[in-house]
Each structure stands twice: as structure tokens, then as C-alpha cells.
Design a protein around this motif. Structure first.
Motif, PDB file in Angstrom:
ATOM      1  N   ASN A  68       0.832  -1.203   0.000  1.00 36.59           N
ATOM      2  CA  ASN A  68       0.000   0.000   0.000  1.00 36.59           C
ATOM      3  C   ASN A  68       0.868   1.256   0.000  1.00 36.59           C
ATOM      4  OD1 ASN A  68      -2.456  -1.280  -0.082  1.00 36.59           O
ATOM      5  ND2 ASN A  68      -2.759  -1.269   2.133  1.00 36.59           N
ATOM      6  N   PHE A  69       1.959   1.200   0.771  1.00 33.68           N
ATOM      7  CA  PHE A  69       2.902   2.328   0.816  1.00 33.68           C
ATOM      8  C   PHE A  69       3.545   2.547  -0.561  1.00 33.68           C
ATOM      9  CE2 PHE A  69       7.453   3.437   1.194  1.00 33.68           C
ATOM     10  CZ  PHE A  69       7.318   4.762   1.610  1.00 33.68           C
ATOM     11  N   LEU A  70       4.003   1.457  -1.185  1.00 29.24           N
ATOM     12  CA  LEU A  70       4.609   1.572  -2.518  1.00 29.24           C
ATOM     13  C   LEU A  70       3.602   2.099  -3.538  1.00 29.24           C
ATOM     14  CD1 LEU A  70       6.760  -1.680  -2.812  1.00 29.24           C
ATOM     15  CD2 LEU A  70       7.539   0.647  -2.325  1.00 29.24           C
ATOM     16  N   ASN A  71       2.347   1.691  -3.389  1.00 28.04           N
ATOM     17  CA  ASN A  71       1.293   2.162  -4.290  1.00 28.04           C
ATOM     18  C   ASN A  71       1.123   3.675  -4.184  1.00 28.04           C
ATOM     19  OD1 ASN A  71      -0.652   1.787  -6.233  1.00 28.04           O
ATOM     20  ND2 ASN A  71      -2.129   0.798  -4.884  1.00 28.04           N
ATOM     21  N   ARG A  72       1.086   4.168  -2.937  1.00 27.23           N
ATOM     22  CA  ARG A  72       0.969   5.617  -2.727  1.00 27.23           C
ATOM     23  C   ARG A  72       2.209   6.342  -3.217  1.00 27.23           C
ATOM     24  NH1 ARG A  72      -0.846   3.820   2.300  1.00 27.23           N
ATOM     25  NH2 ARG A  72       1.086   4.551   3.278  1.00 27.23           N
ATOM     26  N   LEU A  73       3.383   5.742  -2.952  1.00 27.30           N
ATOM     27  CA  LEU A  73       4.655   6.364  -3.328  1.00 27.30           C
ATOM     28  C   LEU A  73       4.754   6.564  -4.833  1.00 27.30           C
ATOM     29  CD1 LEU A  73       7.381   7.273  -1.995  1.00 27.30           C
ATOM     30  CD2 LEU A  73       8.268   5.014  -2.606  1.00 27.30           C
ATOM     31  N   ARG A  83      -1.558  -4.670  -6.451  1.00 24.18           N
ATOM     32  CA  ARG A  83      -2.680  -5.512  -6.013  1.00 24.18           C
ATOM     33  C   ARG A  83      -2.297  -6.990  -6.145  1.00 24.18           C
ATOM     34  NH1 ARG A  83      -8.510  -6.192  -9.008  1.00 24.18           N
ATOM     35  NH2 ARG A  83      -9.587  -7.314  -7.362  1.00 24.18           N
ATOM     36  N   PHE A  84      -1.685  -7.359  -7.285  1.00 24.32           N
ATOM     37  CA  PHE A  84      -1.226  -8.731  -7.492  1.00 24.32           C
ATOM     38  C   PHE A  84      -0.218  -9.124  -6.410  1.00 24.32           C
ATOM     39  CE2 PHE A  84      -1.952  -9.886 -12.242  1.00 24.32           C
ATOM     40  CZ  PHE A  84      -3.206  -9.326 -12.219  1.00 24.32           C
TER      41      PHE A  84
END
Length: 399
Positions: A68-73, A83-84
Motif C-alpha cells: 500500500n505504501f509503494l502504491n501511494r509512493l 494488487r497482485f
């Protein structure tokens, strides 16, 4: 054997209408009845453990703080990729926790969302991947753009497949694609099939369809399953046959012109819209009476993978109108146990529907009888024995 299944869906969850969840339910029941022990690890909207039909179900929520952090980053540019990765990580974390208590001899993971990826990276028992769907085909027929996010998802799926100890698919079509295009040796194992309940709920059928003569589509209502082709055939069919009803059951996906596919279907039906009925997503006890009383089942997929919908319809002795070169032809003999047309061909589909609609009862029953005979060759006892032997070969090879 002690067997663990990693999956993106199971019949205990809200969106349980997919072919994968129904396949896993049937194969689990069959393996358990043959003396094996099975546990399910499935994507869910909650974390928990339940028992369903005597099987332990591990419900796993897709929530990883790191991904989730990497997604926001990355400002959500790689939303599907993370998600995968998050799902695979969460499933594997739960599996590792369970393995401290319960020993599994073999693990089978679905190819969907590369959900077995992290499990292939650790010192687990042998992992078998069942290719139930394939991202490049989804992209082509759902008209997705090949951006970097999609490319990464496809790479992750293939990487998980390549790292597994064995790979199989229910259709020769997909096995050949993996072999010829991706150089992945893939086996073919047909799924076991049975109508798993004789307790039918006829309330929806009686309310909406009793006394009506209707064609049926059930499954994901979107591009991939040929629903646009059905929609385009309706203006030619419905005015000509005012006693014809077309019933749709299943999850609604996107369609043309910025509409959902069911909106597009009603749009094409136009003044004959009252001859179209959408009944939503149904459980098997609700769906089976509707299949049983249908005139024929129309499944004009653009591509498929030995679909569960085909088997369910044929098991009730229904004529299935399927498509050539999409895996239907691996099981249906044209004009003998079903009807086959070219995919994405409105004219051919329209003619096939008219042919079935005007067919004599004797001919229709004869094709339905042959369809039922074909499905009987997929008895759980026979097909699960083949799966057991396949698992045993994988175990022996790894030893």
C-alpha cells in the motif's frame, strides 16, 4: 495427501459465481470423498477462518502495508501490479502460518493475479499452478491498453507459472498458447463435474419466467464472453419472434459506448426491451431451475478455457450455442452435442439461434441427450483420480 488450494475466489465469498470457485468447490468435495485432506486459502473481504461443507476455509483480506505504501509512493501508477503482489504476499503469509501447525504435501495455486507467486519463492512443498485465465488474452478481449502496469501484471503471472513445479490447464487451447507463445510446457487435465445439489430454489424462475420460452446466457456479462455479439443479434431476432425472451444472469462488466454491458443489451433491444430479462447474480440453487427450463443456452465467447457454464448447461441436457476455436470445440461436436459458430460473428450467431428456436422437439432432445452423455465422461471419480495421479507424479519427481 494433504492439499492446500490458493485462490482468488471460492463459493463462500460474496463474488462466488465464477467458474474457478465452482471448479474448486467440486474438486475439493471429490478429493475429500476419496480420503484426501484439503484446505482453501481464498481472497476475501475479511480475515478469518470458517468451516464450509466440512472444509477449513482461510479467508484472506488483501491488505499489505508495505505494498500500500509503494502504491501511494508511485502515485497509483502501478495499482494492479501492487494488487497482485499484495494478494500473493498475504496468501503466502497465511499459508506459512498454517504450515507451522498443518503439514501439506502439495499446493495448487490459481494463475489468477499471480496468487501463488510468493509461495514459489519459499521452501514450500511442490506447487502446481492451474492456469484458469491468462492476462494477455484478457487484455486483448477486454480491450485493455498495454501500459507498464499491465505489462508488469502479465510478467508476474508468467514468472509465477515458470517458477512452479508443474503447470496444467483445463483446455488444449490455452495449453498450446502457453507452449507455442511462452515456451511453457503445460499439461491438460479436464475438471471433474457434477450437479452438486438437488435442492433447487424455484422462486425466481416462477416469478419471472414460468410459462415463458426463453434463451439463456449466464456468466460474466462482458466483451470476453461474447455479450456484445448477443446484443447485436437482438434487433434481428426479437421483433421476428415476439414469444422469444432472452435471459441474462451474472456479474455485469463494462460494455460499449460508455455503458455497462447489460445497459448496452437493453439499448440494442430497444422497443423489444421487455423481451430481455436480467436477473442478477444467482446462487446455484436459484440458477439451476432457470437452466433446466431454458430453451437453449447461448455462450458465444471470444475466447474461453473449457468453461464451467458449458458443462452446467450440457449436464441439464441443454443445447449450447458455443464458438469455434475457443475451447468449446474440444467438447462439443457441432450439430451432435451442441451448436458451434464463429466468434464475434453476429450473422452466424443469429442463424444458429433461429435454427435452434425452430428445431423440432425430437432433434432438440437428441442433441441434449448427447450433451448429457458428454458431461458424464467427466465424473468426479474418474477426473479426480487423474488429478491425484498427477499430484503423485509431481511429488515423485521432486523427491
Amino acid at each position: 495427501m494433504n492439499i492446500a488450494f490458493l485462490t482468488t475466489e471460492y463459493v463462500t465469498e460474496q463474488e462466488f459465481d465464477g467458474g474457478l470457485s465452482n471448479y474448486l468447490y467440486r474438486v475439493t468435495k471429490s478429493l475429500m470423498s476419496n480420503g484426501h485432506y484439503v484446505e482453501i486459502f481464498t481472497l476475501s473481504d475479511k480475515d478469518g477462518e470458517i468451516f464450509y461443507d466440512g472444509v477449513k476455509i482461510h479467508q484472506v483480506k488483501n491488505k499489505s502495508k508495505f505494498f500500500n505504501f509503494l502504491n501511494r509512493l508511485t502515485r497509483y501508477k502501478f495499482k494492479r501490479t501492487f494488487r497482485f503482489l499484495s494478494l500473493s504476499y498475504c496468501l503466502n503469509r497465511r499459508l506459512q502460518k498454517r504450515q507451522k501447525i498443518k503439514h501439506f504435501d502439495i499446493i495448487q495455486a490459481s494463475s489468477c493475479f499471480a496468487c501463488g507467486l510468493f509461495s514459489t519463492l519459499f521452501n514450500h512443498p511442490p506447487i502446481v499452478i492451474r492456469v484458469s485465465s491468462f492476462e494477455p488474452l484478457f487484455r486483448k478481449f477486454y480491450q485493455r491498453q498495454l501500459n507498464l502496469d499491465q505489462w508488469l501484471c502479465e510478467w508476474l503471472e508468467l514468472y509465477a507459472i515458470r517458477r512452479s513445479n508443474a503447470v496444467y490447464t483445463p483446455s488444449k487451447l490455452l495449453a498450446n498458447i502457453l507452449k507455442n507463445e511462452k515456451q511453457i510446457q503445460t499439461d491438460v487435465l479436464r475438471p471433474p463435474f457434477l450437479i452438486e445439489t438437488d435442492h433447487f430454489d424455484e422462486s425466481l424462475y416462477r416469478t419471472h419466467l414460468h410459462g415463458k420460452k426463453y434463451l439463456l446466457f449466464f456468466g460474466s456479462i462482458g466483451f470476453l464472453k461474447g455479450c456484445e455479439t448477443i446484443a447485436q443479434s437482438l434487433p434481428k431476432l426479437l421483433p421476428k419472434y415476439p414469444d422469444m425472451y432472452f435471459v441474462f444472469v451474472g456479474k455485469v462488466l463494462e460494455g460499449p459506448l460508455g455503458m455497462t454491458m447489460i445497459q448496452y443489451i437493453y439499448h440494442k433491444a430497444d422497443r423489444q426491451g421487455d423481451q430481455v430479462k436480467y436477473l442478477g447474480v444467482l446462487t446455484h440453487p436459484q440458477l439451476y431451475p432457470i437452466i433446466k427450463s431454458s430453451y437453449a443456452v447461448v455462450l458465444p465467447s471470444l475466447v474461453d478455457n473449457f468453461p464451467n457454464t458449458m458443462l452446467e448447461a450440457m449436464a441439464f441436457g441443454k443445447i449450447v450455442i458455443g464458438t469455434k476455436g475457443t475451447s468449446f470445440e474440444e467438447f462439443i461436436d457441432n450439430d451432435i452435442s451442441g451448436i458451434l459458430v464463429q466468434p464475434n460473428n453476429v450473422s452466424e450467431l443469429t442463424k444458429a439461434i433461429e435454427k435452434v428456436w425452430n428445431m423440432s422437439d425430437e432433434k432438440r432432445k437428441l442433441i441434449g441427450h448427447e450433451a448429457k452423455k458428454k458431461v458424464s465422461t467427466l465424473s468426479p471419480r474418474k477426473m479426480c483420480k487423474e488429478l491425484e495421479e498427477y499430484f503423485q507424479k509431481v511429488l515423485e519427481k521432486e523427491r
